[in-house]
Design an enzyme around this catalytic site. Structure first.
Site, short mmCIF file in Angstrom:
data_model
loop_
_atom_site.label_atom_id
_atom_site.label_comp_id
_atom_site.label_asym_id
_atom_site.label_seq_id
_atom_site.Cartn_x
_atom_site.Cartn_y
_atom_site.Cartn_z
N LYS B 204 1.07 -1.37 0.28
CA LYS B 204 -0.04 0.24 0.09
C LYS B 204 0.89 1.27 0.07
O LYS B 204 1.77 1.67 1.08
CB LYS B 204 -0.80 -0.01 1.31
CG LYS B 204 -2.01 1.21 1.15
CD LYS B 204 -2.48 1.46 2.48
CE LYS B 204 -1.62 2.49 3.24
NZ LYS B 204 -1.77 3.83 2.62
N GLY B 261 3.99 3.43 13.75
CA GLY B 261 4.72 2.07 14.14
C GLY B 261 4.32 1.42 15.37
O GLY B 261 4.28 0.21 15.20
N GLU B 278 10.46 0.77 9.95
CA GLU B 278 11.39 1.74 9.95
C GLU B 278 10.72 3.17 9.94
O GLU B 278 9.74 3.57 9.42
CB GLU B 278 11.63 1.73 8.15
CG GLU B 278 12.88 2.65 7.96
CD GLU B 278 14.15 1.72 8.07
OE1 GLU B 278 14.66 2.16 9.13
OE2 GLU B 278 14.29 0.72 7.86
N CYS B 312 13.34 10.58 6.79
CA CYS B 312 13.25 10.24 8.36
C CYS B 312 14.62 10.25 9.06
O CYS B 312 14.77 10.59 10.11
CB CYS B 312 12.66 8.60 8.43
SG CYS B 312 13.75 7.56 7.18
N GLU B 409 10.32 14.64 15.86
CA GLU B 409 10.39 14.96 14.48
C GLU B 409 9.44 15.81 13.87
O GLU B 409 8.31 15.86 13.86
CB GLU B 409 10.17 13.48 13.76
CG GLU B 409 10.72 13.56 12.47
CD GLU B 409 10.60 12.01 11.80
OE1 GLU B 409 9.46 11.32 12.21
OE2 GLU B 409 11.48 11.68 11.01
#
Lengths: 287, 498
Positions: B204, B261, B278, B312, B409
């Protein structure tokens, strides 16, 4: 002359010391005849936290020891175990091992420590890599220890299983907190005495005794534990609980089901590398 | 005094400000999009065919640089995902497992070659759909995609050499969920090793950047890959959840935020599904006083403004040693002034469009948080287009370790700057976030590189460089930046059982 035996007090092993549980609780350990062997510490959440703190404190120093030095220390554990044979024989005899079986268990444990001692300065060469990138860079991948590792020791292999999992974790520079076999915790304390006289820095291995049901979740949910491993088949609810708690800090969970600890599949460099992280370094190449 | 009118500096002088704008002007250099064919809408790719979504729903995809709708994608529901998993299972148990590893590898080589042939088209589409500068999609993303397939193709018949003493076997059906920052590249990172190891996949793409994945589906068809080996289902989080929770999927591979995640890891609790994650990062670049300063400044620019900071492993924190802090910051500001922010399809553009309105809002929210936390904000004075989502390259100075802008982040062109005195202090600050994906070291002293590099708790260390990628180079995080590696020999382990 009669001699009244001086009974040993079995305490836990945290930060290189042998403290009693802070909770003051105990549980009874019986021999194969059902007679009282000892009152073991019924470890608590706070003991787990203390142990993790010690393990974290020891991580920096232990992970930076040279591979050669870690190898020598693991070999030293084997030497010390050899010299304490009779004590282990007695401990194993108490919980139902025949003399022959106890000998086999001790021999295999010593050999396993030597096996992992030998890996300390070799796994990097087998599992690291130099990567031929297409740009003008030198690029290599090294394995580094994951950090503080939680180990749920096998219930039925109180010495061989225990020494196998501890050796695999610390050979690669991790420090660990071990939940000893609930039913047979006493050999783990003798093992701790071996560690304590083997140049293993305090805090590298910490051993907690007590109820798995109670302690597992404190280990699985601790934010400063980086990985957790077990080798027994745990109840489904416990597995789910561990997995769920692990998500809080993306803890690495390793389920290695091992039934026969004598089997050659029970020793493998992959048990060592599962507690390693791959670090890749780049540097430009040029004048 | 604006540097644009200041002519006392030569642009190439080492001690000057960089000043291109007053010396020459950039004429527009747009990459033509006429060659790239975009359909009005795209269906799902299941079992080797494009099929309509069961519930008939489609969603619009926008060019973030213009705000215009460029196409529509099908929204895959539970039954579509189910159909895709069935197709993947059938392929895994049938044709894909029956062909030899050598032949399997040859399919991947074929795909690599076809990507090279269609590289220009993929680059243009990637920039239109996602907002990244054409220079990056053309020179970084798409070449790396081809390289990735080429690299893993060769592993297909050599897997046992990667795992001494083991007999590796494929896992089965892999569910793969990828982000919007490197749409086609992340697809390659996922699909190439999975297929090389003999698995089949249901992938996806992110809902804002699904175009190149469906173009890739066309390519898969052209390459003659057996039906069902690659299935592509489009949709948002709900579609992703259907994949994660599907009972007949053996492995989940996810790239995206740490928040999602963790949700995925939680959904998998108590199951035997394997997973690799990841996740996010907050990479620190440590610049020592003995660093080659001009190179370091170039590296910092690349570390944080590459792909609008939607990376990332971006170097989103600068830790600079006190003695050179002023100089580095001044040079950084000067260099930022020379960055061209604008049309992603213009070959001169350095910083393109923010990928979506949602991300645009997130970045602006963090700028506000930074202000409230007391940061000094510096932004390039560059012009930005009136339409679309653009953010000027930004520095946040006078921040401290516990600030949210330092810990969290931002995923945008925003760099925080802190100073340090000793190497130990720098390492501590670098490691003091929950993340551990990447870090950078800048110094001319080799021994310092190794010492500092080994102190960084992160999966990648870039020394005197930053944001470099290669299919042979393992990539992945420590701590909350994820589990598992992608790329290189180490990336194979994620798609095999022993």
């Amino acid at each position: 002359m009669s001699h009244l035996e001086v009974l040993k007090t079995y305490k836990m092993y945290i930060g290189g010391q042998f403290p009693r549980t802070e909770s003051g609780r105990f549980y009874k350990i019986f021999d194969k005849e059902g007679d009282l062997l000892a009152n073991a510490c019924l470890g608590s959440r706070k003991d787990v936290r203390e142990a993790v703190k010690s393990a974290r404190g020891a991580f920096g120093g232990w992970s930076k020891r040279s591979a050669y030095n870690r190898g020598q220390i693991l070999y030293r554990i084997a030497e010390m175990m050899e010299s304490r044979r009779s004590e282990f024989e007695k401990e194993l005899g108490n919980i139902g091992f025949t003399k022959k079986k106890a000998e086999a268990e001790i021999n295999a444990s010593i050999d396993r420590l030597v096996y992992y001692a030998g890996w300390t300065d070799k796994y990097q060469q087998v599992f690291g890599s130099v990567n031929p990138v297409a740009s003008a860079h030198f690029n290599f991948s090294l394995l580094e220890p994951t950090g503080v590792v939680g180990l749920i020791a096998p219930e039925e292999s109180p010495l061989l299983g225990l020494s196998s999992i501890v050796a695999a974790a610390i050979a690669g520079g991790n420090t660990c907190v071990v939940l000893a076999s609930e039913q047979f915790p006493l050999p783990s304390i003798v093992f701790a005495e071996v560690l304590n006289t083997s140049d293993v820095p305090g805090g590298v291995v910490n051993i907690i005794t007590g109820k798995r049901e109670e302690l597992v979740e404190h280990l699985a949910g601790h934010m400063d534990v980086n990985a957790l491993s077990y080798t027994d088949k745990l109840p489904t609810e416990m597995v789910t609980k561990i997995d769920e708690l692990a998500t809080e800090n993306i803890k690495r969970i390793h389920k290695n089901q091992i039934e026969d600890w004598y089997d050659e599949d029970a020793e493998s460099p992959y048990f060592l590398t599962q507690f390693q992280e791959t670090k890749t370094t780049w540097h430009p190449v040029g004048f | 005094m604006s540097q644009h009118t200041d002519t006392t500096y030569k642009p190439t002088s080492p001690n000057s400000k960089l000043d291109f704008a007053s010396v020459w002007e950039y004429a527009p250099a747009p990459e033509s999009a006429s060659h790239a064919e975009i359909k009005e809408k795209y269906d799902l790719f299941i079992g080797g065919k494009f099929v309509k979504p069961a519930e008939g729903n489609y969603f619009k995809s926008m060019n973030p640089a213009t705000g215009e709708t460029i196409t529509e994608f099908a929204e895959a529901s539970k039954s579509d995902v189910n159909k895709a998993v069935k197709a993947a299972r059938k392929a895994f148990e049938g044709e894909w497992s029956s062909i030899s590893a050598k032949e399997r590898g040859k399919y991947l080589y074929r795909i690599a070659r076809m990507i090279q042939e269609r590289a220009r088209e993929f680059s243009v589409l990637e920039s239109m759909d996602g907002g990244k500068p054409i220079r990056e999609s053309r020179d970084v993303d798409v070449p790396l995609v081809a390289a990735h397939f080429f690299y893993y193709a060769g592993w297909a018949d050599k897997l046992e050499y990667a795992f001494p003493g083991k007999k590796p076997k494929p896992l089965g059906v892999c569910g793969q969920i990828i982000p919007w920052n490197f749409p086609l590249l992340m697809l390659a990172w996922k699909i190439a090793p999975a297929l090389a190891c003999g698995n089949t996949v249901v992938l996806k793409p992110a809902e804002t950047t699904s175009l190149t994945a469906l173009k890739f589906a066309e390519l898969v068809k052209d390459a003659g890959l057996p039906d069902g080996v690659v299935n592509i289902v489009t949709g948002a989080g709900e579609t992703g959840a259907e994949i994660v929770n599907h009972k007949d999927i053996d492995k989940i591979a996810f790239t995206g935020s740490t928040g999602v995640g963790k949700l995925i890891q939680r959904s998998l609790a108590g199951t035997d599904k394997k997973f690799t994650l990841e996740l996010g990062g907050k990479g620190a670049m440590i610049v020592f006083e003995d660093a080659p300063i001009d190179q370091a400044v170039e590296g910092i620019i690349n570390a944080i403004f590459f792909n609008q900071g939607h990376v990332c492993c971006a170097g989103s924190r600068l830790l600079v040693q006190e003695g050179v802090a002023e100089k580095v910051i001044q040079k950084l500001k000067d260099r930022m002034e020379s960055l061209i922010v604008g049309d992603p399809l213009d070959k001169n553009t350095d910083v393109g469009a923010i990928n979506s309105q949602a991300q645009f809002e997130t970045i602006n929210k963090y700028l506000e948080i930074g202000l409230n936390e007391g940061a000094d904000v510096y932004q390039s004075s560059c012009s930005i287009p009136d339409n679309g989502y653009f953010v000027r390259p930004t520095l946040l100075m006078n921040v401290s370790q516990s600030n949210r802008v330092v810990q969290e982040e931002i995923f945008g062109p925003v760099l925080t700057i802190q100073t340090f005195r000793t190497a130990d202090e720098a390492i501590q600050k670098a490691n003091n976030t929950p993340y551990g994906l990447a870090g950078g070291v800048w110094t001319d002293k080799g021994s310092k590189i190794f010492k500092v590099g080994s102190g960084l708790r992160s999966g990648v260390v870039w020394a005197n460089t930053y944001n470099k990628f290669d299919p042979t180079s393992p990539f992945g995080g420590y701590k909350e930046s994820g589990v598992g590696r992608e790329g290189g020999m180490h990336g194979l382990g994620a798609y095999l059982k022993f």
